[in-house]
Scaffold this motif. Structure first.
Motif, PDB file in Angstrom:
ATOM      1  N   GLU A  67       0.846  -1.187   0.000  1.00 48.27           N
ATOM      2  CA  GLU A  67       0.000   0.000   0.000  1.00 48.27           C
ATOM      3  C   GLU A  67       0.885   1.242   0.000  1.00 48.27           C
ATOM      4  OE1 GLU A  67      -2.717   2.434  -0.377  1.00 48.27           O
ATOM      5  OE2 GLU A  67      -3.485   0.401  -0.155  1.00 48.27           O
ATOM      6  N   ASP A  68       0.597   2.173  -0.886  1.00 44.30           N
ATOM      7  CA  ASP A  68       1.365   3.413  -0.972  1.00 44.30           C
ATOM      8  C   ASP A  68       1.013   4.408   0.124  1.00 44.30           C
ATOM      9  OD1 ASP A  68       2.675   2.491  -3.207  1.00 44.30           O
ATOM     10  OD2 ASP A  68       1.338   3.490  -4.618  1.00 44.30           O
ATOM     11  N   PHE A  69      -0.029   4.163   0.861  1.00 44.45           N
ATOM     12  CA  PHE A  69      -0.479   5.084   1.893  1.00 44.45           C
ATOM     13  C   PHE A  69       0.630   5.424   2.883  1.00 44.45           C
ATOM     14  CE2 PHE A  69      -2.375   5.976   6.030  1.00 44.45           C
ATOM     15  CZ  PHE A  69      -3.193   7.046   5.716  1.00 44.45           C
ATOM     16  N   ALA A  70       1.500   4.484   3.182  1.00 42.32           N
ATOM     17  CA  ALA A  70       2.582   4.716   4.145  1.00 42.32           C
ATOM     18  C   ALA A  70       3.460   5.888   3.732  1.00 42.32           C
ATOM     19  CB  ALA A  70       3.425   3.455   4.308  1.00 42.32           C
ATOM     20  N   PHE A  71       3.627   6.089   2.448  1.00 41.51           N
ATOM     21  CA  PHE A  71       4.450   7.210   1.988  1.00 41.51           C
ATOM     22  C   PHE A  71       3.756   8.542   2.278  1.00 41.51           C
ATOM     23  CE2 PHE A  71       5.953   3.659  -0.639  1.00 41.51           C
ATOM     24  CZ  PHE A  71       7.295   3.685  -0.282  1.00 41.51           C
ATOM     25  N   TYR A  72       2.455   8.597   2.148  1.00 43.24           N
ATOM     26  CA  TYR A  72       1.719   9.812   2.491  1.00 43.24           C
ATOM     27  C   TYR A  72       1.814  10.084   3.987  1.00 43.24           C
ATOM     28  CZ  TYR A  72      -0.402   9.165  -2.106  1.00 43.24           C
ATOM     29  OH  TYR A  72      -0.609   8.992  -3.444  1.00 43.24           O
ATOM     30  N   ALA A  73       1.690   9.035   4.785  1.00 39.83           N
ATOM     31  CA  ALA A  73       1.703   9.183   6.236  1.00 39.83           C
ATOM     32  C   ALA A  73       3.068   9.610   6.769  1.00 39.83           C
ATOM     33  CB  ALA A  73       1.254   7.879   6.894  1.00 39.83           C
ATOM     34  N   GLN A  74       4.112   9.503   5.959  1.00 40.37           N
ATOM     35  CA  GLN A  74       5.418  10.025   6.376  1.00 40.37           C
ATOM     36  C   GLN A  74       5.421  11.546   6.342  1.00 40.37           C
ATOM     37  OE1 GLN A  74       8.226   8.176   3.734  1.00 40.37           O
ATOM     38  NE2 GLN A  74       8.310   6.289   4.926  1.00 40.37           N
ATOM     39  N   LYS A  75       4.563  12.143   5.545  1.00 47.01           N
ATOM     40  CA  LYS A  75       4.518  13.594   5.376  1.00 47.01           C
ATOM     41  C   LYS A  75       3.445  14.263   6.242  1.00 47.01           C
ATOM     42  CE  LYS A  75       7.665  13.604   2.154  1.00 47.01           C
ATOM     43  NZ  LYS A  75       8.995  14.089   2.451  1.00 47.01           N
ATOM     44  N   ALA A  76       2.378  13.569   6.520  1.00 46.54           N
ATOM     45  CA  ALA A  76       1.283  14.129   7.318  1.00 46.54           C
ATOM     46  C   ALA A  76       0.665  13.012   8.149  1.00 46.54           C
ATOM     47  CB  ALA A  76       0.222  14.737   6.397  1.00 46.54           C
ATOM     48  N   ALA A  77       0.136  13.391   9.305  1.00 46.28           N
ATOM     49  CA  ALA A  77      -0.488  12.394  10.179  1.00 46.28           C
ATOM     50  C   ALA A  77      -1.582  11.657   9.406  1.00 46.28           C
ATOM     51  CB  ALA A  77      -1.081  13.073  11.404  1.00 46.28           C
ATOM     52  N   GLY A  78      -1.633  10.357   9.565  1.00 43.86           N
ATOM     53  CA  GLY A  78      -2.625   9.585   8.834  1.00 43.86           C
ATOM     54  C   GLY A  78      -2.938   8.281   9.531  1.00 43.86           C
ATOM     55  N   ALA A  79      -4.067   7.722   9.202  1.00 37.30           N
ATOM     56  CA  ALA A  79      -4.473   6.413   9.705  1.00 37.30           C
ATOM     57  C   ALA A  79      -5.318   5.755   8.621  1.00 37.30           C
ATOM     58  CB  ALA A  79      -5.281   6.537  10.995  1.00 37.30           C
ATOM     59  N   MET A  80      -5.089   4.494   8.397  1.00 39.16           N
ATOM     60  CA  MET A  80      -5.877   3.756   7.411  1.00 39.16           C
ATOM     61  C   MET A  80      -6.936   2.957   8.162  1.00 39.16           C
ATOM     62  SD  MET A  80      -4.738   1.029   4.523  1.00 39.16           S
ATOM     63  CE  MET A  80      -4.291   2.254   3.319  1.00 39.16           C
ATOM     64  N   PHE A  81      -8.144   3.039   7.675  1.00 41.36           N
ATOM     65  CA  PHE A  81      -9.214   2.257   8.290  1.00 41.36           C
ATOM     66  C   PHE A  81     -10.134   1.728   7.207  1.00 41.36           C
ATOM     67  CE2 PHE A  81      -9.626   6.834   9.015  1.00 41.36           C
ATOM     68  CZ  PHE A  81     -10.699   7.165   8.218  1.00 41.36           C
ATOM     69  N   TRP A  82     -10.743   0.614   7.506  1.00 41.83           N
ATOM     70  CA  TRP A  82     -11.677  -0.008   6.580  1.00 41.83           C
ATOM     71  C   TRP A  82     -13.081   0.220   7.112  1.00 41.83           C
ATOM     72  CZ3 TRP A  82      -8.816  -5.326   6.504  1.00 41.83           C
ATOM     73  CH2 TRP A  82      -7.647  -5.214   5.760  1.00 41.83           C
ATOM     74  N   ILE A  83     -13.972   0.465   6.209  1.00 42.63           N
ATOM     75  CA  ILE A  83     -15.381   0.590   6.551  1.00 42.63           C
ATOM     76  C   ILE A  83     -16.032  -0.728   6.127  1.00 42.63           C
ATOM     77  CG2 ILE A  83     -17.501   1.897   6.174  1.00 42.63           C
ATOM     78  CD1 ILE A  83     -15.284   3.656   7.285  1.00 42.63           C
ATOM     79  N   GLY A  84     -16.654  -1.405   7.051  1.00 40.41           N
ATOM     80  CA  GLY A  84     -17.280  -2.684   6.714  1.00 40.41           C
ATOM     81  C   GLY A  84     -18.419  -2.504   5.725  1.00 40.41           C
ATOM     82  N   VAL A  85     -18.301  -3.090   4.556  1.00 31.10           N
ATOM     83  CA  VAL A  85     -19.346  -2.983   3.539  1.00 31.10           C
ATOM     84  C   VAL A  85     -19.908  -4.347   3.161  1.00 31.10           C
ATOM     85  CG1 VAL A  85     -18.539  -0.798   2.586  1.00 31.10           C
ATOM     86  CG2 VAL A  85     -17.658  -2.929   1.645  1.00 31.10           C
ATOM     87  N   GLY A  86     -19.576  -5.338   3.958  1.00 30.35           N
ATOM     88  CA  GLY A  86     -20.143  -6.663   3.754  1.00 30.35           C
ATOM     89  C   GLY A  86     -21.273  -6.876   4.748  1.00 30.35           C
ATOM     90  N   ASN A  87     -22.272  -7.605   4.361  1.00 34.81           N
ATOM     91  CA  ASN A  87     -23.398  -7.875   5.245  1.00 34.81           C
ATOM     92  C   ASN A  87     -23.746  -9.352   5.121  1.00 34.81           C
ATOM     93  OD1 ASN A  87     -25.903  -8.151   6.490  1.00 34.81           O
ATOM     94  ND2 ASN A  87     -26.520  -6.063   5.961  1.00 34.81           N
ATOM     95  N   GLN A  88     -23.292 -10.126   6.060  1.00 34.89           N
ATOM     96  CA  GLN A  88     -23.480 -11.580   6.022  1.00 34.89           C
ATOM     97  C   GLN A  88     -24.960 -11.963   6.061  1.00 34.89           C
ATOM     98  OE1 GLN A  88     -20.908 -14.036   6.172  1.00 34.89           O
ATOM     99  NE2 GLN A  88     -19.182 -12.640   6.282  1.00 34.89           N
ATOM    100  N   THR A  89     -25.815 -11.093   6.567  1.00 31.77           N
ATOM    101  CA  THR A  89     -27.237 -11.396   6.681  1.00 31.77           C
ATOM    102  C   THR A  89     -27.964 -11.234   5.350  1.00 31.77           C
ATOM    103  OG1 THR A  89     -27.197 -10.618   8.957  1.00 31.77           O
ATOM    104  CG2 THR A  89     -29.357 -10.812   7.928  1.00 31.77           C
ATOM    105  N   THR A  90     -27.663 -10.170   4.610  1.00 30.71           N
ATOM    106  CA  THR A  90     -28.429  -9.867   3.400  1.00 30.71           C
ATOM    107  C   THR A  90     -27.710 -10.233   2.110  1.00 30.71           C
ATOM    108  OG1 THR A  90     -27.564  -7.613   3.313  1.00 30.71           O
ATOM    109  CG2 THR A  90     -29.607  -7.952   4.539  1.00 30.71           C
TER     110      THR A  90
END
Length: 93
Positions: free
Chosen positions: A28-51
């Protein structure tokens, strides 16, 4: 930034609804951005096992998402930014 984003998520969604992903060696290239500015990677759950019949991997040609998660994800992104600015106010001269 990780602690900040986690705190905002827990405030919005409840602590029980915030899951910490296991570490992996994905590229992931995101680490290079986070070297220059504070950052955090997060995933938003978009799976729904019920439906959904089956939750497919992100890069699968069969990937389908539960779009009802999108407003929550947008609100979370905005809240992370707003709360960060509220806590770290600065004045440009």
């Amino acid at each position: 930034m990780y602690a900040h984003a986690k705190e905002v998520a827990e405030g919005m969604l409840g602590e029980a609804n915030v899951k910490i992903a296991s570490q992996n060696m994905g590229g992931e290239d995101f680490a290079f951005y986070a070297q220059k500015a504070a950052g955090a990677m997060f995933w938003i759950g978009v799976g729904n096992q019920t439906t959904m019949e089956r939750v497919r991997p992100l890069h699968s040609p069969h990937f389908v998402m539960d779009e009802s998660a999108l407003p929550i994800g947008a609100a979370f992104h905005a809240s992370v930014a707003i709360e960060y600015l509220n806590k770290n106010q600065w004045c440009a001269a």
